[in-house]
Scaffold this motif. Sequence first.
Motif, mmCIF file in Angstrom:
data_model
loop_
_atom_site.group_PDB
_atom_site.id
_atom_site.type_symbol
_atom_site.label_atom_id
_atom_site.label_comp_id
_atom_site.label_asym_id
_atom_site.label_seq_id
_atom_site.Cartn_x
_atom_site.Cartn_y
_atom_site.Cartn_z
ATOM 1 N N VAL A 80 -5.530 6.151 0.756
ATOM 2 C CA VAL A 80 -4.604 4.674 0.597
ATOM 3 C C VAL A 80 -4.550 4.146 -0.549
ATOM 4 O O VAL A 80 -5.772 3.679 -0.951
ATOM 5 N N TYR A 81 -3.779 3.966 -1.378
ATOM 6 C CA TYR A 81 -3.825 3.055 -2.778
ATOM 7 C C TYR A 81 -3.052 1.782 -2.625
ATOM 8 O O TYR A 81 -2.220 1.625 -1.819
ATOM 9 N N ALA A 82 -3.391 0.912 -3.683
ATOM 10 C CA ALA A 82 -2.946 -0.143 -3.624
ATOM 11 C C ALA A 82 -1.669 -0.247 -4.582
ATOM 12 O O ALA A 82 -1.561 0.489 -5.672
ATOM 13 N N LEU B 63 0.811 -1.161 0.196
ATOM 14 C CA LEU B 63 -0.009 -0.155 -0.034
ATOM 15 C C LEU B 63 0.976 1.381 0.051
ATOM 16 O O LEU B 63 1.880 1.169 0.386
ATOM 17 N N VAL B 64 0.206 2.263 -0.312
ATOM 18 C CA VAL B 64 1.092 3.763 -0.338
ATOM 19 C C VAL B 64 0.013 4.750 0.190
ATOM 20 O O VAL B 64 -1.301 4.884 -0.254
ATOM 21 N N LEU B 65 0.262 5.477 1.369
ATOM 22 C CA LEU B 65 -0.514 6.482 1.740
ATOM 23 C C LEU B 65 -0.134 7.610 1.225
ATOM 24 O O LEU B 65 1.363 7.942 1.098
ATOM 25 N N ARG B 66 -1.178 8.468 0.933
ATOM 26 C CA ARG B 66 -0.760 9.861 0.180
ATOM 27 C C ARG B 66 -1.823 10.754 0.839
ATOM 28 O O ARG B 66 -2.850 10.368 0.880
ATOM 29 N N LEU B 67 -1.493 12.116 0.998
ATOM 30 C CA LEU B 67 -2.229 13.211 1.444
ATOM 31 C C LEU B 67 -1.389 14.490 0.945
ATOM 32 O O LEU B 67 -0.421 14.374 0.969
ATOM 33 N N PRO B 68 -2.215 15.684 0.869
ATOM 34 C CA PRO B 68 -1.623 16.783 0.309
ATOM 35 C C PRO B 68 -0.363 17.269 1.280
ATOM 36 O O PRO B 68 -0.750 16.893 2.766
#
Length: 498
Positions: free
Chosen positions: A59-61, A46-51
């Motif tokens: 959270v992206y696969a 997974l990858v967590l992303r936020l501004p």
Amino acid sequence: MSVRTPLALALVLAAAACGPGDRSGPAAAHDAFPSSSTAPRGPDLLVLRLPRSGGPVNVYAYPALDSIVWSSSDAAPAIDHVLAFDDDAGLLAYVDSRGLPGRIDFRAGEIARATRTKLADLGSADASAIYGVTKEGSVLRLTPSGDWTLKPPQPARAVIPLMDGALVVLAALRGDSTEAWRLFPPESRLLDTVKIASSARAPHTEAGDRLYFAEKRTLIGFRLRDLQRVKHISLDATPRALAATPSGDRIYVVPDSGDVVAVVDRYREEVSTTIDLPGTPAGLRMDPLGRYLLVRAADEDSAWVIAVATNTLLGALPSKWREDLPYVAADGAIAVADGADVVFYGGTTLQLRKRVAKGAGDFWYGFAWSGFRPRAASLDQPVTFPVDSVDSTQGVPPESTGVAPRDTTRPPAALPPAATTPPTRGWVVSFAALLSEERARLAASQIHVGSETARVVPTTRDGQTIYRVVLGPYPTREDADRVGRESRQNYWVYEGTP
């Protein structure tokens, strides 16, 4: 404080997600993302992303990066860096841009600050317990269930949370020296004390079961379990930055002069080699799985990539050096900030894999967890029982129960076989996972709890034999945790068979 990845989890990730970029084969195959159709093995990548200025968390696969598996309903503050992630509780501990600690609870879907008190030297080993130093020099421990404060004999300057639950507290003394104490919070009793001829602000790193501090042309070492001194390691220059491999077998050192990185063999307790660089290094960042070392260039926005297995310089990648980028993904790709975009390169060939347009405007954090997987539908179905099994209807007229009268002229139908409860697998205490059987057996021979001595269990991952040093299994996690604490070693507990 750096983010810690338990060795047991690192091995799971290596087995589950070691990408083609880290195996032999043609260059084109090396830099191909693994197929998303492959059946998942172990936790999901997974990858967590936020501004970067704060906002909703997505959270992206991985490696698709266009498939959102979770989004927060609340906005998170601007995150400066991640302290730790607990894959058991689904907690991520972070420090925001104001220097305040907080947590993201993926299970409950909550984002909350841990405190509004300004603390120095924040650190965490498990995301649940967050430690920091108050302006008065006390140590504050923040947990979801409550806070705890320690007032040490001297004002604290720094804290080092350890994976076994212990805490090392550092206090500055006169003459630029340091006193260190080891304890197990929330117990306040100081178990071990040692004086260190080094500043409390000096670079330090954990290497296996040891803790090393940088001093003038020296690495000063101590055993983590009791703070007993070990042999000091002589260097050609004063260390400016340190980074240890996840297994702790090597320590990489940036000296305060020269265009090299020194490699320290922790077992031989000496510098084994140096790696020449095309410029002056300014910082180090270790791959959580120990495949690559990223070296920050002092005079330009670039990162040099070193293959840890061979201690060779692979090349350079253009990248701004941030708290979140560059980083090494679970499949061996290296993500860098390139202008407004985030670009993924193959770790072995450094060839372009993927470009995420305007991705540099986000904060990035890669992790592995299986908690976002959908529940089986059967788990949410209410339990039903056959009406005939309810004895309270006996002797009651059928019209009052709505149940047809039983035909007593037929023999009773055969009952289905009784469900058997699967045997419990127990809980295992894991101390190390090594590639050398000799080193694993040596480590096991030194771990004793009561009448038990640790043993070595070989396992095979993708053709590679790994020798695990373990105790157990034990019937409950509490029993396993107790054994781990009594061992006075760094340890991890997992459910399963050794």
